[in-house]
Scaffold this active site. Structure first.
Site, mmCIF file in Angstrom:
data_model
loop_
_atom_site.group_PDB
_atom_site.id
_atom_site.type_symbol
_atom_site.label_atom_id
_atom_site.label_comp_id
_atom_site.label_asym_id
_atom_site.label_seq_id
_atom_site.Cartn_x
_atom_site.Cartn_y
_atom_site.Cartn_z
ATOM 1 N N HIS A 76 0.849 -1.199 0.000
ATOM 2 C CA HIS A 76 0.000 0.000 0.000
ATOM 3 C C HIS A 76 0.878 1.239 0.000
ATOM 4 C CE1 HIS A 76 -4.215 -1.503 0.845
ATOM 5 N NE2 HIS A 76 -3.490 -2.609 0.835
ATOM 6 N N TYR A 205 -9.336 5.901 6.791
ATOM 7 C CA TYR A 205 -9.476 6.293 8.189
ATOM 8 C C TYR A 205 -10.447 7.470 8.193
ATOM 9 C CZ TYR A 205 -5.277 3.575 9.471
ATOM 10 O OH TYR A 205 -4.360 2.576 9.704
ATOM 11 N N PRO A 294 -4.725 0.841 18.246
ATOM 12 C CA PRO A 294 -4.478 0.286 16.909
ATOM 13 C C PRO A 294 -4.526 1.320 15.781
ATOM 14 C CG PRO A 294 -6.692 -0.276 17.640
ATOM 15 C CD PRO A 294 -6.030 0.407 18.797
ATOM 16 N N LYS A 298 0.819 0.403 14.783
ATOM 17 C CA LYS A 298 2.216 0.329 15.212
ATOM 18 C C LYS A 298 2.552 -0.903 16.052
ATOM 19 C CE LYS A 298 4.265 3.642 13.360
ATOM 20 N NZ LYS A 298 3.911 2.914 12.128
ATOM 21 N N TYR A 386 3.822 6.522 9.669
ATOM 22 C CA TYR A 386 2.999 5.357 9.326
ATOM 23 C C TYR A 386 3.843 4.262 8.672
ATOM 24 C CZ TYR A 386 -1.371 2.943 8.123
ATOM 25 O OH TYR A 386 -2.393 2.028 8.035
HETATM 26 C C1 PHB Z 1 -6.338 -4.055 10.230
HETATM 27 O O1 PHB Z 1 -6.421 -4.305 9.028
HETATM 28 O O2 PHB Z 1 -6.675 -4.876 11.088
HETATM 29 C C2 PHB Z 1 -5.839 -2.722 10.675
HETATM 30 C C3 PHB Z 1 -5.279 -1.862 9.746
HETATM 31 C C4 PHB Z 1 -4.826 -0.621 10.154
HETATM 32 C C5 PHB Z 1 -4.947 -0.235 11.476
HETATM 33 C C6 PHB Z 1 -5.501 -1.093 12.411
HETATM 34 C C7 PHB Z 1 -5.952 -2.346 12.013
HETATM 35 O O3 PHB Z 1 -4.539 1.009 11.853
#
Ligand code: PHB
Length: 394
Positions: A76, A205, A294, A298, A386
């Site tokens: 990504h 997000y 989450p 990280k 990130y």
């Molecule tokens: C996930 O795909 O489980 C996931 C992806 C990004 C995040 C948290 C969880 O920031």
């Protein structure tokens, strides 16, 4: 007398931190024993987050721990921040020329377990650490019970606690389970796995008037999505229709591709950093040392960064009898840990609503998001954090 196993490094916990550490140590010729209270099956099937920083991927590959990430994972090159009805892409490739890989943690664990067992690693599942003894000597011991309930002990030159936030190592090093800096959040995540094609090419997000949502992915046919919920919510409290409604409301502008929801879970999270990461010959890494919300993806990456620093320190200690790097381990690891804590806290606060969020707070949040997406410096900071800061020495 319980059976006693002698080894150089006793590693409590067969998660990403413990397994990767044993892998790197073995490559340096340092023998270890890894134990975990869970079964192999449970470790390999527990669903966790899925984002690997570029440095994590490079290390997994170069060390021979996993060769599948680039084949089965998905690269990504950006994420989308969605707010005030608009999507804003943070282009990692354009900002800093780096990327992340979507490759679920349990896949990393499958790779690591297979690699360790193929090399003859002493790796014991269903073996629970009860306590650590003689931590203040050069012969620390882990007192354990095996899968059949029989007691045994591991006597080592060094003990590593990689047994997560609920393990015995954290208390052994800090003096208490709560021995750390911590912060609670007045919300949780409701996570679903569903059978559907991706709703978006990249992760979204979203900050919405109804709260946060994250549209993530697993594969071409399975998707992972989350929405902000109450800490006390119950997974059974929603019908499938209500779940889609909750998710859909929080990503205005995208029509989610729906499909059967086959798993639901609630993630309660906090920020935590242990007051101490080292007590003579016992060190903490991974979730035993720290936990992050989450939102910044990280968790596992931070565990990998701890391992890189600790492995080098253990080599110096055990092969050259040089204790300077192990003494410096806490300060070296904490620099990155606190940067990741900040990033995870910042992403969390910028994207979620709390019961106390006032109209002012809400408008300020949108101003903050705009500050980030409309500034080259803001986008670059997010992209750097990130995709991950450079790993020490790599
Ligand atoms: C996930 O795909 O489980 C996931 C992806 C990004 C995040 C948290 C969880 O920031």
């Amino acid at each position: 007398m319980p059976d006693t196993i002698r080894t150089r490094v006793a590693i409590i916990g067969a998660g990403p931190a413990g397994l990767l550490l044993s892998h790197l140590l073995a490559a340096s010729g340092i023998e270890s024993v890894v134990i975990d209270a869970r079964t192999r099956e449970s470790i390999e099937s527990t669903i966790r987050a899925g984002i690997l920083e570029q440095g994590t991927v490079e290390l997994l590959e170069s060390s021979g721990a996993s060769s599948r990430v680039r084949i089965d994972g998905n690269r990504h090159e950006g994420i989308e921040l969605r707010f005030a009805g608009e999507g804003h892409r943070i282009d990692f490739a354009a900002q800093i020329g780096r990327a992340v890989w979507l490759y679920p943690q349990h896949e990393v664990l499958k790779d690591l377990i297979a690699a360790r067992l193929a090399e003859g690693q002493d790796l014991r599942f269903g073996a629970r650490a009860e306590r650590i003894e003689d931590a203040d000597t050069d012969r620390p011991r882990v007192v354990c019970v095996d899968a059949d309930g029989a007691p045994f002990e591991i006597e080592a030159d060094f003990v590593v606690g990689a047994d997560g936030s609920r393990g015995v190592a954290r208390a052994a090093v800090t003096g208490s389970r709560a021995g750390g800096y911590s912060r609670e959040y007045p919300f949780a995540w409701f996570g679903i796995l569903c059978e559907a094609p991706p709703s978006s090419q990249e992760l979204i997000y979203s900050n919405s008037p109804d709260g946060f949502a994250l549209i993530s992915q697993r594969s071409d046919i399975v998707q992972r999505m989350y929405f902000q919920c109450d800490r006390e919510d119950d997974t059974a409290a929603y019908t499938e229709e209500q779940l889609w409604e909750e998710l859909q409301r929080r990503v205005p502008g995208t029509t989610l591709k729906e499909g059967p929801i086959f798993q639901r879970d609630i993630l309660r999270f906090r920020s935590f950093v242990a007051h101490r990461l080292l007590d003579n010959r016992v060190a903490l890494i991974g979730d035993a040392a720290h936990t992050v919300p989450p939102t910044g993806a990280k968790g596992m990456n931070l565990a990998v960064a701890d391992v890189v620093i600790l492995e080098r320190a253990l080599r110096a200690l055990l092969q050259e009898n040089d204790s300077r790097l192990i003494e410096a381990f806490p300060d070296a690891a904490l620099k990155r840990i606190w940067k990741a804590q900040h990033f995870s806290w910042w992403m969390t606060n910028m994207l979620h609503l709390t019961p106390e969020t006032s109209e002012f707070d809400r408008m300020r949040q949108l101003g903050e998001l705009r500050t980030v997406v409309e500034s080259d410096a803001g986008r670059t900071y997010l992209a750097e954090a990130y995709t991950g800061w450079p790993l020490a020495g790599l």
